[in-house]
Scaffold this motif. Structure first.
Motif, PDB file in Angstrom:
ATOM      1  N   SER A  14       0.843  -1.193   0.000  1.00  0.00           N
ATOM      2  CA  SER A  14       0.000   0.000   0.000  1.00  0.00           C
ATOM      3  C   SER A  14       0.878   1.243   0.000  1.00  0.00           C
ATOM      4  N   ALA A  15       0.695   2.066  -1.004  1.00  0.00           N
ATOM      5  CA  ALA A  15       1.535   3.266  -1.170  1.00  0.00           C
ATOM      6  C   ALA A  15       1.045   3.996  -2.411  1.00  0.00           C
ATOM      7  N   VAL A  16       1.701   5.102  -2.723  1.00  0.00           N
ATOM      8  CA  VAL A  16       1.481   5.777  -3.995  1.00  0.00           C
ATOM      9  C   VAL A  16       2.601   5.377  -4.936  1.00  0.00           C
ATOM     10  N   TYR A  17       2.237   5.023  -6.146  1.00  0.00           N
ATOM     11  CA  TYR A  17       3.199   4.577  -7.152  1.00  0.00           C
ATOM     12  C   TYR A  17       3.275   5.613  -8.265  1.00  0.00           C
ATOM     13  N   PHE A  18       4.511   5.971  -8.607  1.00  0.00           N
ATOM     14  CA  PHE A  18       4.749   6.947  -9.663  1.00  0.00           C
ATOM     15  C   PHE A  18       5.559   6.310 -10.784  1.00  0.00           C
ATOM     16  N   CYS A  19       5.180   6.630 -12.013  1.00  0.00           N
ATOM     17  CA  CYS A  19       6.071   6.335 -13.108  1.00  0.00           C
ATOM     18  C   CYS A  19       6.841   7.618 -13.442  1.00  0.00           C
ATOM     19  N   ALA A  20       8.019   7.449 -13.962  1.00  0.00           N
ATOM     20  CA  ALA A  20       8.851   8.590 -14.330  1.00  0.00           C
ATOM     21  C   ALA A  20       9.596   8.251 -15.606  1.00  0.00           C
ATOM     22  N   GLU A  21       9.857   9.273 -16.403  1.00  0.00           N
ATOM     23  CA  GLU A  21      10.566   9.074 -17.659  1.00  0.00           C
ATOM     24  C   GLU A  21      11.770   9.994 -17.728  1.00  0.00           C
ATOM     25  N   LYS A  22      12.723   9.539 -18.480  1.00  0.00           N
ATOM     26  CA  LYS A  22      13.950  10.300 -18.621  1.00  0.00           C
ATOM     27  C   LYS A  22      14.397  10.244 -20.076  1.00  0.00           C
ATOM     28  N   VAL A  23      14.883  11.389 -20.549  1.00  0.00           N
ATOM     29  CA  VAL A  23      15.514  11.443 -21.864  1.00  0.00           C
ATOM     30  C   VAL A  23      16.983  11.705 -21.612  1.00  0.00           C
ATOM     31  N   ASN A  24      17.805  10.688 -21.775  1.00  0.00           N
ATOM     32  CA  ASN A  24      19.187  10.804 -21.323  1.00  0.00           C
ATOM     33  C   ASN A  24      20.006  11.810 -22.098  1.00  0.00           C
ATOM     34  N   ASN A  25      19.635  12.104 -23.324  1.00  0.00           N
ATOM     35  CA  ASN A  25      20.408  13.112 -24.037  1.00  0.00           C
ATOM     36  C   ASN A  25      19.902  14.521 -23.745  1.00  0.00           C
ATOM     37  N   GLN A  26      18.976  14.628 -22.793  1.00  0.00           N
ATOM     38  CA  GLN A  26      18.519  15.934 -22.325  1.00  0.00           C
ATOM     39  C   GLN A  26      18.955  16.160 -20.893  1.00  0.00           C
ATOM     40  N   GLY A  27      20.136  15.692 -20.572  1.00  0.00           N
ATOM     41  CA  GLY A  27      20.704  15.984 -19.267  1.00  0.00           C
ATOM     42  C   GLY A  27      20.147  15.165 -18.131  1.00  0.00           C
ATOM     43  N   GLY A  28      19.523  14.036 -18.429  1.00  0.00           N
ATOM     44  CA  GLY A  28      19.084  13.166 -17.353  1.00  0.00           C
ATOM     45  C   GLY A  28      17.881  13.682 -16.592  1.00  0.00           C
ATOM     46  N   LYS A  29      17.187  14.654 -17.123  1.00  0.00           N
ATOM     47  CA  LYS A  29      16.015  15.223 -16.458  1.00  0.00           C
ATOM     48  C   LYS A  29      14.935  14.153 -16.302  1.00  0.00           C
ATOM     49  N   LEU A  30      14.453  13.991 -15.080  1.00  0.00           N
ATOM     50  CA  LEU A  30      13.474  12.954 -14.754  1.00  0.00           C
ATOM     51  C   LEU A  30      12.124  13.608 -14.503  1.00  0.00           C
ATOM     52  N   ILE A  31      11.119  13.210 -15.294  1.00  0.00           N
ATOM     53  CA  ILE A  31       9.780  13.795 -15.184  1.00  0.00           C
ATOM     54  C   ILE A  31       8.821  12.742 -14.657  1.00  0.00           C
ATOM     55  N   PHE A  32       8.013  13.128 -13.659  1.00  0.00           N
ATOM     56  CA  PHE A  32       7.108  12.211 -12.990  1.00  0.00           C
ATOM     57  C   PHE A  32       5.676  12.361 -13.477  1.00  0.00           C
ATOM     58  N   GLY A  33       4.942  11.263 -13.401  1.00  0.00           N
ATOM     59  CA  GLY A  33       3.504  11.290 -13.586  1.00  0.00           C
ATOM     60  C   GLY A  33       2.803  11.641 -12.283  1.00  0.00           C
ATOM     61  N   GLN A  34       1.469  11.636 -12.316  1.00  0.00           N
ATOM     62  CA  GLN A  34       0.690  12.098 -11.178  1.00  0.00           C
ATOM     63  C   GLN A  34       0.693  11.145  -9.997  1.00  0.00           C
ATOM     64  N   GLY A  35       0.786   9.880 -10.220  1.00  0.00           N
ATOM     65  CA  GLY A  35       0.770   8.904  -9.131  1.00  0.00           C
ATOM     66  C   GLY A  35      -0.539   8.158  -9.029  1.00  0.00           C
ATOM     67  N   THR A  36      -0.481   6.917  -8.590  1.00  0.00           N
ATOM     68  CA  THR A  36      -1.647   6.091  -8.296  1.00  0.00           C
ATOM     69  C   THR A  36      -1.530   5.589  -6.873  1.00  0.00           C
ATOM     70  N   GLU A  37      -2.604   5.761  -6.116  1.00  0.00           N
ATOM     71  CA  GLU A  37      -2.587   5.259  -4.743  1.00  0.00           C
ATOM     72  C   GLU A  37      -3.117   3.839  -4.728  1.00  0.00           C
ATOM     73  N   LEU A  38      -2.292   2.926  -4.260  1.00  0.00           N
ATOM     74  CA  LEU A  38      -2.674   1.515  -4.166  1.00  0.00           C
ATOM     75  C   LEU A  38      -3.063   1.211  -2.732  1.00  0.00           C
ATOM     76  N   SER A  39      -4.256   0.674  -2.555  1.00  0.00           N
ATOM     77  CA  SER A  39      -4.740   0.299  -1.234  1.00  0.00           C
ATOM     78  C   SER A  39      -5.001  -1.204  -1.233  1.00  0.00           C
ATOM     79  N   VAL A  40      -4.391  -1.923  -0.301  1.00  0.00           N
ATOM     80  CA  VAL A  40      -4.520  -3.381  -0.239  1.00  0.00           C
ATOM     81  C   VAL A  40      -5.398  -3.747   0.951  1.00  0.00           C
ATOM     82  N   LYS A  41      -6.493  -4.403   0.672  1.00  0.00           N
ATOM     83  CA  LYS A  41      -7.429  -4.796   1.721  1.00  0.00           C
ATOM     84  C   LYS A  41      -7.064  -6.180   2.240  1.00  0.00           C
ATOM     85  N   PRO A  42      -6.976  -6.340   3.567  1.00  0.00           N
ATOM     86  CA  PRO A  42      -6.603  -7.648   4.133  1.00  0.00           C
ATOM     87  C   PRO A  42      -7.732  -8.662   4.006  1.00  0.00           C
TER      88      PRO A  42
END
Lengths: 113, 111
Positions: free
Chosen positions: A85-113
């Motif tokens: 259970s947490a928020v999960y983010f994907c991120a992308e990088k274009v390495n020939n643009q100086g390694g700049k890492l851009i994130f998406g909005q995030g998805t909150e995952l909730s695990v029910k027992p």
């Protein structure tokens, strides 16, 4: 412009089920993608990454799939546990643009027992 | 201790004041980044640096200043804090071809 976005803001799953978190990206020049997990009050933690010359990469209980044709990334978590259970983010990088890492909005995952 | 550390962890400041957030990494990573995280916006890149004395703007640089005189340090300064800069700030470091490692964050409140 560059953008990374997620299809679902929240995801609720039963313990033991598999989880799939999706991500869309728009920059076709991105060549490196990362999934991060963020627990409450903490910084993002690396889960798994994949480079653009691959379609699939597996880790321990996690698999990342990359579909460059439709610019789609997904994170699959097998046998989801309460500790996932947490928020999960994907991120992308274009390495020939100086390694700049851009994130998406995030998805909150909730695990029910 | 090895890793990336941010200080302070929590800060309250008044509108118009200058405040500096510190970031220190022990890996000698070339790249360092500052992000802010607000509800509904995920992590947005403020500034990043490819090496000492090389910095570049990210997605939301207005109102912020950075410097990188040494590889291991990357301070972020709000020259005249505004309430809209209330946020959680994360510093990260990486090598060019690798993942970014994040600090614990600084929660900044501007009143």
């Amino acid at each position: 412009g560059e953008s990374v976005g997620l299809h679902l803001p929240t995801l609720s799953v039963q313990e033991g089920d598999n989880s799939i978190i999706n991500c869309a990206y728009s920059n076709s020049a991105s060549d490196y993608f990362i999934w991060y997990k963020q627990e409450s009050g903490k910084g993002p933690q690396f889960i798994i990454d994949i480079r653009s010359n691959m379609d699939k990469r597996q880790g321990q209980r996690v698999t990342v799939l990359l579909n460059k044709t439709v610019k789609h990334l997904s994170l699959q978590i097998a046998a989801t546990q309460p500790g996932d259970s947490a928020v999960y983010f994907c991120a992308e990088k274009v390495n020939n643009q100086g390694g700049k890492l851009i994130f998406g909005q995030g998805t909150e995952l909730s695990v029910k027992p | 201790d090895a890793g990336i550390t941010q200080s302070p962890r929590y800060k309250i400041t008044e509108t118009g004041r200058q405040v500096t957030l510190m970031c220190h990494q022990t890996w000698s990573h070339s790249y360092m980044f500052w992000y802010r995280q607000d509800l509904g916006h995920g992590l947005r890149l403020i500034y990043y640096s490819a090496a000492a004395d090389i910095t570049d703007k990210g997605e939301v640089p207005d109102g912020y200043v950075v410097s990188r005189s040494k590889t291991e340090n990357f301070p972020l300064t709000l020259e005249s804090a505004t309430r809209s800069q209330t946020s959680v700030y994360f510093c990260a470091s990486s090598e060019l071809g690798g993942e970014a490692f994040f600090g614990q964050g600084t929660r900044l409140t501007v009143v």
